[in-house]
Scaffold this motif. Structure first.
Motif, PDB file in Angstrom:
ATOM      1  N   ALA A  27       0.908  -1.467   0.082  1.00  0.00           N
ATOM      2  CA  ALA A  27       0.110  -0.238  -0.656  1.00  0.00           C
ATOM      3  C   ALA A  27       1.280   1.405   0.192  1.00  0.00           C
ATOM      4  CB  ALA A  27      -1.052   0.099   0.816  1.00  0.00           C
ATOM      5  N   GLN A  28       1.743   1.051   1.130  1.00  0.00           N
ATOM      6  CA  GLN A  28       2.860   2.341   1.065  1.00  0.00           C
ATOM      7  C   GLN A  28       3.600   2.432  -0.595  1.00  0.00           C
ATOM      8  OE1 GLN A  28       6.013   1.788   3.902  1.00  0.00           O
ATOM      9  NE2 GLN A  28       6.709   4.188   3.482  1.00  0.00           N
ATOM     10  N   ARG A  29       4.032   1.576  -1.787  1.00  0.00           N
ATOM     11  CA  ARG A  29       4.632   1.556  -2.296  1.00  0.00           C
ATOM     12  C   ARG A  29       3.361   2.007  -3.470  1.00  0.00           C
ATOM     13  NH1 ARG A  29       3.366  -0.236  -7.447  1.00  0.00           N
ATOM     14  NH2 ARG A  29       2.810  -2.634  -6.540  1.00  0.00           N
ATOM     15  N   ILE A  30       3.163   1.443  -3.408  1.00  0.00           N
ATOM     16  CA  ILE A  30       1.446   2.145  -4.418  1.00  0.00           C
ATOM     17  C   ILE A  30       1.474   4.217  -4.241  1.00  0.00           C
ATOM     18  CG2 ILE A  30      -0.835   1.729  -5.034  1.00  0.00           C
ATOM     19  CD1 ILE A  30      -1.353  -1.217  -4.560  1.00  0.00           C
ATOM     20  N   THR A  31       1.497   4.227  -2.968  1.00  0.00           N
ATOM     21  CA  THR A  31       0.945   6.030  -2.924  1.00  0.00           C
ATOM     22  C   THR A  31       2.202   5.936  -3.383  1.00  0.00           C
ATOM     23  OG1 THR A  31      -0.488   4.969  -0.735  1.00  0.00           O
ATOM     24  CG2 THR A  31       0.539   7.354  -1.152  1.00  0.00           C
ATOM     25  N   GLU A  32       3.402   5.896  -2.644  1.00  0.00           N
ATOM     26  CA  GLU A  32       4.708   6.826  -3.144  1.00  0.00           C
ATOM     27  C   GLU A  32       4.933   6.396  -4.525  1.00  0.00           C
ATOM     28  OE1 GLU A  32       7.595   4.482  -1.030  1.00  0.00           O
ATOM     29  OE2 GLU A  32       7.259   5.282   0.894  1.00  0.00           O
ATOM     30  N   ASP A  33       4.424   5.559  -5.431  1.00  0.00           N
ATOM     31  CA  ASP A  33       4.253   5.575  -6.994  1.00  0.00           C
ATOM     32  C   ASP A  33       3.197   6.475  -7.392  1.00  0.00           C
ATOM     33  OD1 ASP A  33       6.678   4.095  -6.747  1.00  0.00           O
ATOM     34  OD2 ASP A  33       5.362   1.865  -7.789  1.00  0.00           O
ATOM     35  N   GLU A  71      -1.713   0.877 -10.234  1.00  0.00           N
ATOM     36  CA  GLU A  71      -1.918  -0.056  -9.319  1.00  0.00           C
ATOM     37  C   GLU A  71      -1.867  -1.626 -10.035  1.00  0.00           C
ATOM     38  OE1 GLU A  71      -3.340   2.797 -10.440  1.00  0.00           O
ATOM     39  OE2 GLU A  71      -3.608   3.562  -7.894  1.00  0.00           O
ATOM     40  N   GLY A  72      -0.452  -1.481 -11.456  1.00  0.00           N
ATOM     41  CA  GLY A  72      -0.915  -2.681 -12.239  1.00  0.00           C
ATOM     42  C   GLY A  72       0.015  -3.918 -11.312  1.00  0.00           C
TER      43      GLY A  72
END
Length: 263
Positions: free
Chosen positions: A24-30, A127-128
């Protein structure tokens, strides 16, 4: 006595929870990084900073895969086979400079492909499933085989170099040819060259000292002007201050190399 099965279940649940949090953190940062790039039209300082981050991440990974040979299987899995002749691969494994040139060129090409297809055309999204860095590594693998195959083809056409680096210069254009004594004393030249273990680099040094441009040296050695510049720059960085003999050719601007490096 503690219930081992229950303890194992709790540990698994904690691991799953931590992984979900990290994802979730990675998706937010990306997503934030993508929004910043999109606002800048995937160019300018925003893209330069992202390109530097991606290249810094990919460089050690790709160098390791190349040295271990794992990159061959990874490229094959992506239907990008590497045509690997034993004598070319052995030479590559023996020369870190050659490996570094291949990796740097591959990353440079991957950055252009990634920017155009993954970002501008929108083939990647936060989100991919794959992170920005993971997706970029895929672009690196997609470019490596073409870079390697071209390197192997160019290497087969390189002129031979004799051990002291003074290859047959008689075949070069007369307008550039000068005597060694006009450049620097013959003894000093040979003293300096004997410390350069790579024959191609020695040849590049000699030709540069004689006044050839990076583009001309590259044409003679069947390599790019940017690759010539990289070799000479590395030589300057590695040379101990106390080493006798003439210094490497000055790093004066070379329009042909700069143009190629900007690609």
């Amino acid at each position: 006595m503690p219930d081992t099965a229950l303890a194992d279940t709790d540990e698994i649940q904690r691991s799953v929870s931590e992984a979900a949090t990290q994802d979730a953190q990675r998706i937010t940062e990306d997503a934030a990084a993508y929004d910043m790039l999109a606002a800048a039209n995937f160019s300018g300082v925003a893209w330069e900073l992202m390109a530097d981050t991606l290249a810094t991440y990919a460089y050690p990974v790709t160098m390791n895969w190349l040295y271990t040979g794992e990159i061959v299987a990874l490229c094959a899995a992506r239907q990008r086979p590497v045509t690997r002749a034993p004598h070319d691969w052995d030479a590559l494994m023996a020369d870190r400079d050659e490996r570094e040139e291949l990796v740097c060129e591959t990353i440079a090409r991957a950055l252009r492909t990634f920017r155009e297809h993954a970002l501008i055309e929108g083939r990647w999204s936060p989100e991919g499933g794959a992170s920005l860095k993971t997706y970029f590594i895929g672009a690196v693998l997609g470019e490596f085989s073409a870079v390697y195959n071209r390197w192997a083809s160019e290497r087969s056409r390189r002129p031979p170099c004799i051990p002291d680096g003074m290859e047959s210069l008689q075949a070069l254009p007369a307008s550039h040819r000068t005597t060694e004594d006009e450049i620097i004393g013959r003894t000093a030249v040979r003293t300096f060259l004997v410390g350069i273990t790579d024959e191609t680099t020695r040849t590049a040094v000699v030709l540069s000292m004689m006044g050839y441009s990076r583009q001309e040296v590259g044409e003679h050695l069947n390599m790019s002007a940017a690759a010539v510049t990289m070799r000479l720059s590395r030589l300057r960085r590695k040379r101990p201050p106390h080493q006798s003999g003439p210094p490497p050719p000055p790093e004066s601007p070379d329009p042909s190399a700069d143009k190629e490096a900007r690609g």
